[in-house]
Design a protein around this motif. Structure first.
Motif, PDB file in Angstrom:
ATOM      1  N   LEU A   1     -17.737  -0.950   1.517  1.00  0.00           N
ATOM      2  CA  LEU A   1     -16.660  -0.175   2.131  1.00  0.00           C
ATOM      3  C   LEU A   1     -15.338  -0.955   2.132  1.00  0.00           C
ATOM      4  CD1 LEU A   1     -15.793   2.359   3.648  1.00  0.00           C
ATOM      5  CD2 LEU A   1     -16.509   1.242   5.784  1.00  0.00           C
ATOM      6  N   ALA A   2     -15.452  -2.260   2.397  1.00  0.00           N
ATOM      7  CA  ALA A   2     -14.242  -3.086   2.401  1.00  0.00           C
ATOM      8  C   ALA A   2     -13.659  -3.191   0.992  1.00  0.00           C
ATOM      9  CB  ALA A   2     -14.562  -4.470   2.949  1.00  0.00           C
ATOM     10  N   VAL A   3     -14.540  -3.325  -0.002  1.00  0.00           N
ATOM     11  CA  VAL A   3     -14.052  -3.391  -1.387  1.00  0.00           C
ATOM     12  C   VAL A   3     -13.339  -2.102  -1.771  1.00  0.00           C
ATOM     13  CG1 VAL A   3     -14.770  -3.553  -3.795  1.00  0.00           C
ATOM     14  CG2 VAL A   3     -15.793  -5.058  -2.089  1.00  0.00           C
ATOM     15  N   ALA A   4     -13.942  -0.968  -1.391  1.00  0.00           N
ATOM     16  CA  ALA A   4     -13.320   0.323  -1.713  1.00  0.00           C
ATOM     17  C   ALA A   4     -11.976   0.474  -1.011  1.00  0.00           C
ATOM     18  CB  ALA A   4     -14.263   1.457  -1.318  1.00  0.00           C
ATOM     19  N   LEU A   5     -11.894  -0.019   0.242  1.00  0.00           N
ATOM     20  CA  LEU A   5     -10.648   0.080   0.985  1.00  0.00           C
ATOM     21  C   LEU A   5      -9.556  -0.781   0.352  1.00  0.00           C
ATOM     22  CD1 LEU A   5      -9.232   1.259   3.440  1.00  0.00           C
ATOM     23  CD2 LEU A   5     -10.023  -0.712   4.764  1.00  0.00           C
ATOM     24  N   VAL A   6      -9.925  -2.007  -0.033  1.00  0.00           N
ATOM     25  CA  VAL A   6      -8.955  -2.885  -0.688  1.00  0.00           C
ATOM     26  C   VAL A   6      -8.489  -2.289  -2.014  1.00  0.00           C
ATOM     27  CG1 VAL A   6      -8.650  -5.137  -1.780  1.00  0.00           C
ATOM     28  CG2 VAL A   6      -9.781  -4.973   0.442  1.00  0.00           C
TER      29      VAL A   6
ATOM     30  N   ALA B   1      -2.679   2.365  -4.180  1.00  0.00           N
ATOM     31  CA  ALA B   1      -1.531   2.987  -3.514  1.00  0.00           C
ATOM     32  C   ALA B   1      -0.265   2.151  -3.699  1.00  0.00           C
ATOM     33  CB  ALA B   1      -1.834   3.191  -2.029  1.00  0.00           C
ATOM     34  N   LEU B   2      -0.379   0.822  -3.571  1.00  0.00           N
ATOM     35  CA  LEU B   2       0.788  -0.040  -3.728  1.00  0.00           C
ATOM     36  C   LEU B   2       1.320  -0.016  -5.153  1.00  0.00           C
ATOM     37  CD1 LEU B   2      -0.296  -3.111  -1.556  1.00  0.00           C
ATOM     38  CD2 LEU B   2       1.370  -1.330  -0.980  1.00  0.00           C
TER      39      LEU B   2
ATOM     40  N   LEU C   1       0.956   2.469  -7.342  1.00  0.00           N
ATOM     41  CA  LEU C   1       1.582   3.767  -7.568  1.00  0.00           C
ATOM     42  C   LEU C   1       2.957   3.846  -6.900  1.00  0.00           C
ATOM     43  CD1 LEU C   1      -1.387   6.284  -7.186  1.00  0.00           C
ATOM     44  CD2 LEU C   1      -0.201   5.635  -9.267  1.00  0.00           C
ATOM     45  N   ARG C   2       3.051   3.292  -5.692  1.00  0.00           N
ATOM     46  CA  ARG C   2       4.330   3.340  -4.986  1.00  0.00           C
ATOM     47  C   ARG C   2       5.410   2.552  -5.733  1.00  0.00           C
ATOM     48  NH1 ARG C   2       5.235   1.962   1.449  1.00  0.00           N
ATOM     49  NH2 ARG C   2       7.402   2.704   1.544  1.00  0.00           N
ATOM     50  N   TRP C   3       5.005   1.506  -6.426  1.00  0.00           N
ATOM     51  CA  TRP C   3       5.951   0.678  -7.164  1.00  0.00           C
ATOM     52  C   TRP C   3       6.296   1.275  -8.519  1.00  0.00           C
ATOM     53  CZ3 TRP C   3       4.327  -3.731 -10.708  1.00  0.00           C
ATOM     54  CH2 TRP C   3       5.457  -4.400 -11.230  1.00  0.00           C
ATOM     55  N   ARG C   4       5.271   1.711  -9.262  1.00  0.00           N
ATOM     56  CA  ARG C   4       5.478   2.157 -10.632  1.00  0.00           C
ATOM     57  C   ARG C   4       5.646   3.669 -10.776  1.00  0.00           C
ATOM     58  NH1 ARG C   4       7.204  -1.419 -13.983  1.00  0.00           N
ATOM     59  NH2 ARG C   4       6.318  -0.178 -15.682  1.00  0.00           N
ATOM     60  N   ARG C   5       4.926   4.444  -9.967  1.00  0.00           N
ATOM     61  CA  ARG C   5       4.957   5.908 -10.065  1.00  0.00           C
ATOM     62  C   ARG C   5       5.120   6.510  -8.667  1.00  0.00           C
ATOM     63  NH1 ARG C   5       5.635   4.810 -14.562  1.00  0.00           N
ATOM     64  NH2 ARG C   5       4.531   5.526 -16.436  1.00  0.00           N
TER      65      ARG C   5
ATOM     66  N   THR D   1      -0.327  11.833  -3.834  1.00  0.00           N
ATOM     67  CA  THR D   1      -1.693  11.408  -3.505  1.00  0.00           C
ATOM     68  C   THR D   1      -1.815  10.822  -2.104  1.00  0.00           C
ATOM     69  OG1 THR D   1      -1.201   9.312  -4.628  1.00  0.00           O
ATOM     70  CG2 THR D   1      -2.359  10.997  -5.898  1.00  0.00           C
ATOM     71  N   PHE D   2      -0.920   9.907  -1.750  1.00  0.00           N
ATOM     72  CA  PHE D   2      -1.032   9.219  -0.460  1.00  0.00           C
ATOM     73  C   PHE D   2       0.138   9.535   0.479  1.00  0.00           C
ATOM     74  CE2 PHE D   2      -3.131   6.547  -3.634  1.00  0.00           C
ATOM     75  CZ  PHE D   2      -4.381   6.363  -3.066  1.00  0.00           C
ATOM     76  N   GLY D   3       1.333   9.566  -0.065  1.00  0.00           N
ATOM     77  CA  GLY D   3       2.521   9.634   0.772  1.00  0.00           C
ATOM     78  C   GLY D   3       2.614  10.888   1.610  1.00  0.00           C
TER      79      GLY D   3
END
Length: 451
Positions: free
Chosen positions: A4-9, A15-16, A18-22, A29-31
């Motif tokens: 679960l921790a791996v999936a969360l990371v 997300a980071l 995508l926020r930077w590049r797209r 998706t997240f925002g």
């Protein structure tokens, strides 16, 4: 580390990235989910902090006193609808008694910080309802018009607004416009975008480019008429006046005003004429108005007066004849001589790119909106193509034109060159196209027979 921790990371990393590049993909998706949670959780406290609440009614205060209860809290506006969009959130809020839309407009910057949005714009929908649009990311950073952007006759997409919607140049609603901006501010790109979008339509393009045609001559295959110096411009504008008068004669002959003709069939412009009689609309592009207004001798002053008078007449009378003006320049003030301010007053559409001084912005927006003047002076050098678009009603919006190269505009004009209308009254100003060179063919001097 558990699964679960791996999936969360991994999810946070995606997300980071995508926020930077797209940023558009990140928002979809997240925002949008995070923004919805943020707005719903903070709405009441944000309204109170931004002073958009009102005191409770006197009845509730009296009731609390009679019952010896704590005083009721401030009344918070109610959200009528939340609509996620591809660039942000649109909140429709029912205003409380005593509030107006200007209070929300004045609090837009505070709302932007409170809701952690990139941009907040407001507009009144109807009495009592205001729409607050939260933009989730910088939509003006990489501008690209949607492929399916709405188009119509004399209605073309030009730029993307800061709220993510498409700005259209609608000539039938706003017949004439002025576009002011400094060198390298994006005026030429805006002009190319307009010509590229108008090229596939059944309209006549007329250009006046006193820089020897360096801006408009490459697109000449799609132009019905083109003037490349002030003398040609004066003659071309006079020919347009004559053409306009001929069109009015056609309209007058087809009005058919009599007692047995219903009012719906009586027209005062070309759009009420039968399609087989309707003249083709004409869009006139003036690349640099100062070159038409400056003079250094008495002879040039007479030519200048002819030009300005013709432009004023076209701006006053041309709309009904289907003649529309787009006038570009670095400045558009009274220092250009008599008649210029009268011409500017006829230009409903106001557009300003980056300017070098505040007075240039005031020439465009000073008589309609002080806020638009301030916004124009804030355009950065690093954002060429950013434009403030307004009209004579005082409304304005920030937008940015997609980068359109001269090659793209030329390709569009060449592809639709067969649509160029032939107007006999302007035939003398039809651009002379160069004969294409034949590669691989060597031309030799003919040799007489028998030698």
């Amino acid at each position: 580390m558990t699964g679960l921790a791996v999936a969360l990371v991994l999810l946070v990393g995606i997300a980071l990235v995508l926020r930077w590049r797209r940023p558009a993909w990140y928002w979809l998706t997240f925002g949008v989910v995070l923004a919805l949670v943020r707005v719903l959780a903070r709405f009441g406290s944000v309204m109170e902090a931004c002073q958009l609440t009102t005191a409770p009614s006197r009845f509730r205060i009296a009731l609390a006193r009679w019952c010896k209860q704590p005083m009721p809290r401030q009344r918070v506006p109610r959200i009528v609808r939340i609509k996620p969009t591809r660039t942000g959130l649109a909140l429709r809020i029912r205003m409380l008694p005593g509030q107006d839309a200007f209070e929300y407009s004045a609090a837009a910057d505070r709302l932007r910080h409170s809701f952690t949005a990139h941009q907040v714009t407001t507009r009144e929908i109807k009495a009592g309802i205001v729409e607050v649009v939260l933009t989730g990311y910088d939509v003006l950073r990489h501008v690209q018009l949607p492929i399916k952007a709405e188009r119509g006759l004399l209605r073309v997409p030009v730029a993307i607004r800061e709220d993510g919607t498409v700005y259209h140049r609608n000539y039938r609603e706003v017949p004439h416009s002025v576009n002011v901006g400094a060198t390298k501010s994006g005026k030429s790109v805006y002009q190319r975008q307009l010509v590229k979008e108008l090229a596939p339509q059944r309209v006549a393009l007329v250009g006046i480019d006193c820089k020897q045609g360096v801006e408009l001559a490459p697109m000449a295959r799609r132009f019905t008429a083109l003037a490349t110096d002030p003398d040609m411009a004066a003659d071309l504008l006079c020919a347009l006046i004559d053409y306009m008068e001929d069109v009015y004669q056609v309209i007058r002959a087809e009005q058919r005003i009599s007692a047995d003709v219903p009012d719906a069939e009586i027209t005062a412009d070309i759009w009420g004429l039968p399609e087989h009689l309707r003249p083709v609309p004409v869009v006139v592009t003036v690349d640099e108005v100062a070159e038409l207004a400056l003079f250094a001798s008495k002879l040039e002053e007479k030519r200048r007066d002819r030009i300005v008078t013709a432009l004023v007449r076209l701006a006053q009378l041309g709309r009904a004849a289907g003649i529309y003006l787009d006038i570009y320049g670095q400045r558009f003030g009274s220092e250009l001589g008599s008649g210029i301010t009268m011409l500017r007053a006829q230009l409903t559409g106001r557009t300003a790119h980056r300017v070098n001084d505040e007075s240039s912005a005031k020439m465009v927006f000073g008589d309609i909106s002080a806020h638009a003047v301030f916004a124009t002076t804030q355009i950065s050098n690093a954002r060429p193509g950013t434009v403030i678009v307004g009209d004579s009603t005082g409304g304005w919006v920030r937008a940015r034109t997609p980068h359109t190269t001269l090659r793209q505009a030329v390709n569009a004009c060449n592809r639709h060159a067969h649509l160029t209308p032939d107007i006999p009254a302007l035939a003398a100003f039809r651009p002379v196209l160069p004969v294409p060179a034949l590669s691989g063919v060597v031309l030799r001097k003919p040799v007489p027979a028998g030698t």
